[in-house]
Design an enzyme around this catalytic site. Structure first.
Site, PDB file in Angstrom:
ATOM      1  N   TYR A 111       0.828  -1.219   0.000  1.00 37.14           N
ATOM      2  CA  TYR A 111       0.000   0.000   0.000  1.00 37.14           C
ATOM      3  C   TYR A 111       0.864   1.272   0.000  1.00 37.14           C
ATOM      4  O   TYR A 111       0.829   2.067  -0.954  1.00 37.14           O
ATOM      5  CB  TYR A 111      -0.911  -0.072   1.224  1.00 37.14           C
ATOM      6  CG  TYR A 111      -1.752   1.144   1.511  1.00 37.14           C
ATOM      7  CD1 TYR A 111      -2.425   1.825   0.496  1.00 37.14           C
ATOM      8  CD2 TYR A 111      -1.918   1.581   2.829  1.00 37.14           C
ATOM      9  CE1 TYR A 111      -3.217   2.919   0.802  1.00 37.14           C
ATOM     10  CE2 TYR A 111      -2.711   2.664   3.128  1.00 37.14           C
ATOM     11  CZ  TYR A 111      -3.356   3.343   2.114  1.00 37.14           C
ATOM     12  OH  TYR A 111      -4.139   4.423   2.411  1.00 37.14           O
ATOM     13  N   ILE A 112       1.651   1.469   1.032  1.00 37.97           N
ATOM     14  CA  ILE A 112       2.395   2.733   1.138  1.00 37.97           C
ATOM     15  C   ILE A 112       3.600   2.722   0.196  1.00 37.97           C
ATOM     16  O   ILE A 112       3.935   3.736  -0.433  1.00 37.97           O
ATOM     17  CB  ILE A 112       2.822   2.986   2.603  1.00 37.97           C
ATOM     18  CG1 ILE A 112       1.601   2.916   3.523  1.00 37.97           C
ATOM     19  CG2 ILE A 112       3.511   4.329   2.751  1.00 37.97           C
ATOM     20  CD1 ILE A 112       1.928   2.840   5.019  1.00 37.97           C
ATOM     21  N   ASP A 159       9.753  -7.205  -3.395  1.00 35.38           N
ATOM     22  CA  ASP A 159       8.601  -7.596  -2.575  1.00 35.38           C
ATOM     23  C   ASP A 159       8.403  -9.103  -2.744  1.00 35.38           C
ATOM     24  O   ASP A 159       8.630  -9.632  -3.831  1.00 35.38           O
ATOM     25  CB  ASP A 159       7.339  -6.825  -3.047  1.00 35.38           C
ATOM     26  CG  ASP A 159       6.242  -6.785  -1.989  1.00 35.38           C
ATOM     27  OD1 ASP A 159       5.790  -7.859  -1.570  1.00 35.38           O
ATOM     28  OD2 ASP A 159       5.835  -5.675  -1.595  1.00 35.38           O
ATOM     29  N   ASN A 181       1.711  -9.932   0.936  1.00 35.73           N
ATOM     30  CA  ASN A 181       0.490  -9.176   1.242  1.00 35.73           C
ATOM     31  C   ASN A 181       0.169  -8.189   0.115  1.00 35.73           C
ATOM     32  O   ASN A 181      -0.327  -7.097   0.361  1.00 35.73           O
ATOM     33  CB  ASN A 181       0.646  -8.424   2.572  1.00 35.73           C
ATOM     34  CG  ASN A 181      -0.700  -7.955   3.097  1.00 35.73           C
ATOM     35  OD1 ASN A 181      -1.711  -8.651   2.954  1.00 35.73           O
ATOM     36  ND2 ASN A 181      -0.736  -6.766   3.690  1.00 35.73           N
ATOM     37  N   SER A 205       5.988   3.656  13.244  1.00 34.39           N
ATOM     38  CA  SER A 205       4.549   3.812  13.464  1.00 34.39           C
ATOM     39  C   SER A 205       4.284   4.583  14.746  1.00 34.39           C
ATOM     40  O   SER A 205       5.043   4.470  15.722  1.00 34.39           O
ATOM     41  CB  SER A 205       3.926   2.410  13.566  1.00 34.39           C
ATOM     42  OG  SER A 205       2.614   2.477  14.057  1.00 34.39           O
ATOM     43  N   TYR A 217       3.915  -6.777  17.034  1.00 31.43           N
ATOM     44  CA  TYR A 217       4.049  -5.836  15.909  1.00 31.43           C
ATOM     45  C   TYR A 217       4.650  -4.523  16.399  1.00 31.43           C
ATOM     46  O   TYR A 217       5.632  -4.019  15.836  1.00 31.43           O
ATOM     47  CB  TYR A 217       2.686  -5.578  15.245  1.00 31.43           C
ATOM     48  CG  TYR A 217       2.760  -4.445  14.243  1.00 31.43           C
ATOM     49  CD1 TYR A 217       3.357  -4.639  12.998  1.00 31.43           C
ATOM     50  CD2 TYR A 217       2.298  -3.157  14.566  1.00 31.43           C
ATOM     51  CE1 TYR A 217       3.475  -3.588  12.099  1.00 31.43           C
ATOM     52  CE2 TYR A 217       2.419  -2.106  13.673  1.00 31.43           C
ATOM     53  CZ  TYR A 217       2.994  -2.335  12.438  1.00 31.43           C
ATOM     54  OH  TYR A 217       3.127  -1.283  11.552  1.00 31.43           O
ATOM     55  N   LYS A 227       8.504  -2.643  15.740  1.00 29.62           N
ATOM     56  CA  LYS A 227       8.801  -1.272  15.267  1.00 29.62           C
ATOM     57  C   LYS A 227       9.798  -0.596  16.199  1.00 29.62           C
ATOM     58  O   LYS A 227      10.730   0.074  15.750  1.00 29.62           O
ATOM     59  CB  LYS A 227       7.506  -0.446  15.175  1.00 29.62           C
ATOM     60  CG  LYS A 227       6.569  -0.900  14.073  1.00 29.62           C
ATOM     61  CD  LYS A 227       7.188  -0.703  12.703  1.00 29.62           C
ATOM     62  CE  LYS A 227       6.463  -1.443  11.610  1.00 29.62           C
ATOM     63  NZ  LYS A 227       7.171  -1.504  10.331  1.00 29.62           N
ATOM     64  N   VAL A 247     -18.578   0.362  15.665  1.00 32.90           N
ATOM     65  CA  VAL A 247     -17.741   1.441  16.208  1.00 32.90           C
ATOM     66  C   VAL A 247     -17.280   0.989  17.592  1.00 32.90           C
ATOM     67  O   VAL A 247     -18.104   0.789  18.499  1.00 32.90           O
ATOM     68  CB  VAL A 247     -18.533   2.766  16.290  1.00 32.90           C
ATOM     69  CG1 VAL A 247     -17.691   3.844  16.976  1.00 32.90           C
ATOM     70  CG2 VAL A 247     -18.942   3.221  14.893  1.00 32.90           C
TER      71      VAL A 247
END
Ligand code: NAD
Ligand code: WQD
Length: 358
Positions: free
Chosen positions: A13-14, A33, A37, A126, A151, A155, A233
């Site tokens: 994505y990024i 890559d 994913n 992040s 995760y 980071k 939510v």
């Protein structure tokens, strides 16, 4: 002279958005890559947007031999390391897989970078490293809180590995000829992203979540498209203006541009210190309900929702103080939330034709 930048995780994505911006800024780009994913469609998207036949190597960054071949083939001025697994919940279930991939791939990349005399490395960090900050907005000087998932820990560990590698390469540089495998001094920048959202305005690249999206924006988009019946939510009783959690949603194209200036800063020798950290966000807190209303405006569709219990591990509020990125990088977010949400809706409509990563 054109500089070549290695973009690991560049089919993601990024990374794919960053590849586009790098090429637009005059860099040559090589994407590596393992498609764990992502799919080749993103690489094709980058090629179509830029009109450049960007080299792509399908390889696993934890594979030192494969990385050695890649670094032997191209002369990289800098590398941006996006390659990582990123699902917080999955990392709690499969910590070793996360540490192996996220930390192992970064070590393999750094070993090659120092051995081949790459000027510097930009690392995808992040806002998760801050946990729930004691004061808001959060600055780069705010303490990192103990990670609540492998995760998040990966980071923090990778930030420290980059910092220590930069420090040691400086020491080695001063003792050049010591045979320690450092071709020259390495520099580093860690960018702490807040919540990346949106898609390229071409509609050719965007986020392709696997299965049921864990992040809110793809979930909202799929609900607006009728793929999901309602958004849950998570928490309506936070101490926030409307009771729902606050986040800093940063447009992925703005975020991609931040990588370009980080690479330019490293190559241009403009860093204040050889290892630097920057928050990359908008500086604007947005609640879950504001995001839902904004998406309804952008899409013209209803997003049915139901407020349920808080999600375990969620923080109440986090948004960035972006003044350091503004003063040092000359970078600030430019896209309005409405524009970003419109891009996410356009992508949702076009992405339904694309295969998702398995
Ligand atoms: P993504 O999953 O879309 O992209 C990551 C890419 O890396 C994928 O294409 C995947 O196939 C690839 N990859 C994973 N492990 C690999 C390996 N060992 N070798 C080669 N390729 C590998 O994720 P993204 O959202 O683009 O995230 C990019 C980076 O930014 C990640 O490091 C992520 O942790 C970080 N980040 C993401 C967010 C977010 O919310 N999206 C927020 C903060 C930080
Ligand atoms: C945002 C808000 C949810 C889904 C995560 C990672 C973080 C970073 C970005 C990589 C929260 C609420 C969500 C839903 C909801 N990734 N929500 N219903 O949790 O801020 O950050 O992604 O580094 O590490 O933890 O992002 O998009 O999951 O949630 O109400 O179905 O939306 O509770 O308040 P988060 P998110």
């Amino acid at each position: 002279m054109k500089h070549t930048v290695l973009v690991t995780g560049g089919a993601g994505y990024i990374g794919s958005h960053t590849a586009v911006e790098l090429i637009g800024a005059g860099f040559d780009v090589v994407i590596v890559d393992n498609l764990s994913n992502s799919t080749l469609a993103a690489v094709e998207g980058v090629r179509r947007i830029t009109g450049v036949e960007v080299p792509f190597v399908e390889a696993d960054c934890t594979d030192a031999a494969a990385m050695g071949e890649i670094f032997g083939r191209w002369n990289f001025a800098a590398a941006i390391h996006f390659a990582a697994f990123k699902a917080v919940g999955e990392s709690i279930e499969r910590p070793l897989m996360y540490y192996r991939n996220n930390v192992g791939s970064f070590i393999a990349l750094l070993e090659m970078a120092v051995a081949h005399g790459v000027e510097g490395v930009v690392f995808s960090s992040s806002a998760t490293v801050y946990g729930q900050p004691d004061a808001l907005p959060v600055t780069e000087l705010s303490p990192r809180k103990p990670a609540t998932s492998p995760y998040g820990a990966s980071k923090q560990i990778c930030e420290d590995i980059l910092r220590d590698t930069v420090i040691s390469s400086d020491l080695r540089g001063r003792n050049a000829g010591g045979g320690l495998g450092y071709a020259k001094k390495l520099r580093g920048i860690a960018l702490r992203y807040f919540n990346p959202v949106g898609a390229h305005r071409s509609g050719l690249i965007g986020e392709l979540p696997r299965g049921v999206p864990g992040n809110i924006l793809p979930f909202i988009a799929q609900t607006a498209a009728g793929i999901r019946s309602e958004l849950l939510v998570f928490g309506g009783d936070y101490a926030t203006p409307d009771g729902t959690a606050l986040r800093d949603y940063i447009d992925v194209v703005d975020l991609a541009r931040a990588h370009v200036v980080a690479v330019q800063r490293i190559i241009g020798g403009g860093q204040r210190s050889d290892y630097e950290v920057f928050n990359i966000g908008t500086g604007r807190p947005v609640s879950v309900l504001e995001l839902v209303r904004g998406f309804e405006r952008a899409s013209g569709e209803r997003v049915p929702f139901r407020i349920v219990d808080r999600r375990a591990g969620d923080v109440e509020a986090v948004w960035a103080d972006t003044s350091l990125a503004a003063s040092e990088l000359g970078w600030r977010s430019e896209c309005s939330l409405d524009e970003t949400l419109s891009s996410a809706w356009a992508w949702q409509k076009s992405a339904s034709d694309l295969p998702n990563p398995s």
